[in-house]
Write a protein that holds these residues in place. Structure first.
Motif, PDB file in Angstrom:
ATOM      1  N   UNK A  25       0.922  -1.156  -0.019  1.00 26.46           N
ATOM      2  CA  UNK A  25       0.036   0.017   0.011  1.00 26.46           C
ATOM      3  C   UNK A  25       0.821   1.267   0.011  1.00 26.46           C
ATOM      4  N   UNK A  26       1.837   1.295   0.882  1.00 28.27           N
ATOM      5  CA  UNK A  26       2.841   2.477   0.879  1.00 28.27           C
ATOM      6  C   UNK A  26       3.446   2.636  -0.610  1.00 28.27           C
ATOM      7  N   UNK A  27       3.822   1.368  -1.377  1.00 29.95           N
ATOM      8  CA  UNK A  27       4.230   1.758  -2.522  1.00 29.95           C
ATOM      9  C   UNK A  27       3.252   2.260  -3.548  1.00 29.95           C
ATOM     10  N   UNK A  28       1.905   1.872  -3.673  1.00 34.69           N
ATOM     11  CA  UNK A  28       0.934   2.451  -4.432  1.00 34.69           C
ATOM     12  C   UNK A  28       0.689   3.934  -3.907  1.00 34.69           C
ATOM     13  N   UNK A  29       0.878   4.245  -2.632  1.00 35.23           N
ATOM     14  CA  UNK A  29       0.553   5.746  -2.285  1.00 35.23           C
ATOM     15  C   UNK A  29       1.731   6.470  -3.037  1.00 35.23           C
ATOM     16  N   UNK A  30       3.218   5.865  -2.851  1.00 38.42           N
ATOM     17  CA  UNK A  30       4.122   6.653  -3.299  1.00 38.42           C
ATOM     18  C   UNK A  30       4.225   6.803  -4.891  1.00 38.42           C
ATOM     19  N   UNK A  31       3.486   5.854  -5.548  1.00 40.85           N
ATOM     20  CA  UNK A  31       3.631   5.915  -6.997  1.00 40.85           C
ATOM     21  C   UNK A  31       2.704   6.654  -7.462  1.00 40.85           C
ATOM     22  N   UNK A  32       1.306   6.831  -6.751  1.00 44.37           N
ATOM     23  CA  UNK A  32       0.468   7.848  -7.106  1.00 44.37           C
ATOM     24  C   UNK A  32       0.623   9.180  -6.689  1.00 44.37           C
ATOM     25  N   UNK A  33       1.679   9.650  -5.727  1.00 40.95           N
ATOM     26  CA  UNK A  33       2.066  10.740  -5.328  1.00 40.95           C
ATOM     27  C   UNK A  33       2.944  11.217  -6.437  1.00 40.95           C
ATOM     28  N   UNK A  34       3.907  10.300  -6.725  1.00 42.76           N
ATOM     29  CA  UNK A  34       4.930  10.752  -8.095  1.00 42.76           C
ATOM     30  C   UNK A  34       3.964  10.912  -9.163  1.00 42.76           C
TER      31      UNK A  34
END
Ligand SMILES: *Cc1c(COP(=O)(O)O)cnc(C)c1O
Length: 251
Positions: A25-34
């Protein structure tokens, strides 16, 4: 209880499962933010632990989770007390995200740092009095029902004020001594395009901030639509099942 060599659901397995799902989930959030050109550091992940035991909250705190969410007072009050007894000042912040009856305001004000589901004036008054009596300060998100703006039928099970009520509710929160107006919250209506729903919410947030510049919070996005929420400016993501797995029946 100890983790046997093939013990499904044993504590060691659960810890590993939570660690992997949280990392995903943290990976998804970081990717979405980028992808949105945003700093992931401005996003708060609220892990919604409803229907899961206090032991899961302890594991999550060990993995660096500082914000957890609940939607029923009875369950949340017991869990918060349990976790506080174990962790003391290292306990996470509790976010109340569910529909809230006025007569539960007193209990919620004792453990919650934020209430994301404020949708009527009576609840504003009850939370303010309760927070004053508890000598605490509560962050308040006004929950908006986006269904009418999207041409959908109202979804009475989910709560939320009509968008037209937001200015008056915001004034009431801003005038309340023990409350701080954090911003807006919404759940994308079932069958709605979440990107469209959150775009409407973002517009409402911009309008709110013209009157209340510090109300910059936007609580939007769950397991299935956090990417669309980040793209639309969400600051608080409420993610449950993507971290904890399918919810067991309410206890
Ligand atoms: C349960 C719940 C969530 C989390 O939903 P998931 O789909 O499990 O991520 C978010 N917001 C509210 C208001 C909830 O009740």
């Amino acid at each position: 209880m100890s983790a046997g060599p093939d013990g499904g659901g044993a504590p060691a397995d659960r810890a590993a499962q939570l660690r992997e799902r949280l990392a995903a989930v943290r990976g998804r959030v970081d990717a979405a933010a980028r992808a949105a050109g945003r700093d992931p550091g401005e996003l708060t992940l609220v892990v919604v632990t409803k229907h899961f035991p206090a032991g899961d909250v302890l594991e999550l705190v060990g993995l660096g989770v500082g914000d957890v969410g609940e939607n029923r007072d009875q369950e949340a009050a017991a869990k918060a007390a349990d976790v506080a007894a174990r962790l003391g000042s290292a306990a996470p912040r509790w976010h109340f995200v569910g529909q809230l009856q006025t007569n539960k305001a007193r209990s919620v004000a004792r453990y919650a740092s934020a209430v994301h589901s404020v949708d009527r004036a009576r609840l504003v008054g009850a939370l303010d009095r309760a927070a004053q009596d508890a000598q605490r300060r509560l962050e308040v998100f006004l929950q908006v029902d986006l269904a009418p703006a999207l041409g959908h039928d109202a979804d009475p099970g989910r709560g939320g004020a009509p968008a037209a009520d937001v200015p008056a509710l915001a004034e009431a929160v801003a005038a309340a001594d023990a409350l701080r107006l954090a911003g807006l919250m919404a759940v994308a209506p079932r069958d709605a395009d979440p990107a469209r729903a959150f775009a409407v919410l973002h517009e409402l947030s911009l309008a709110l901030r013209r009157e209340h510049p510090s109300a910059t919070g936007l609580s939007a996005g769950m397991s299935g639509d956090l990417e669309q929420a980040v793209a639309a400016g969400a600051t608080h993501l409420r993610v449950g099942s993507a971290v904890l797995g399918p919810r067991p029946a309410p206890r």
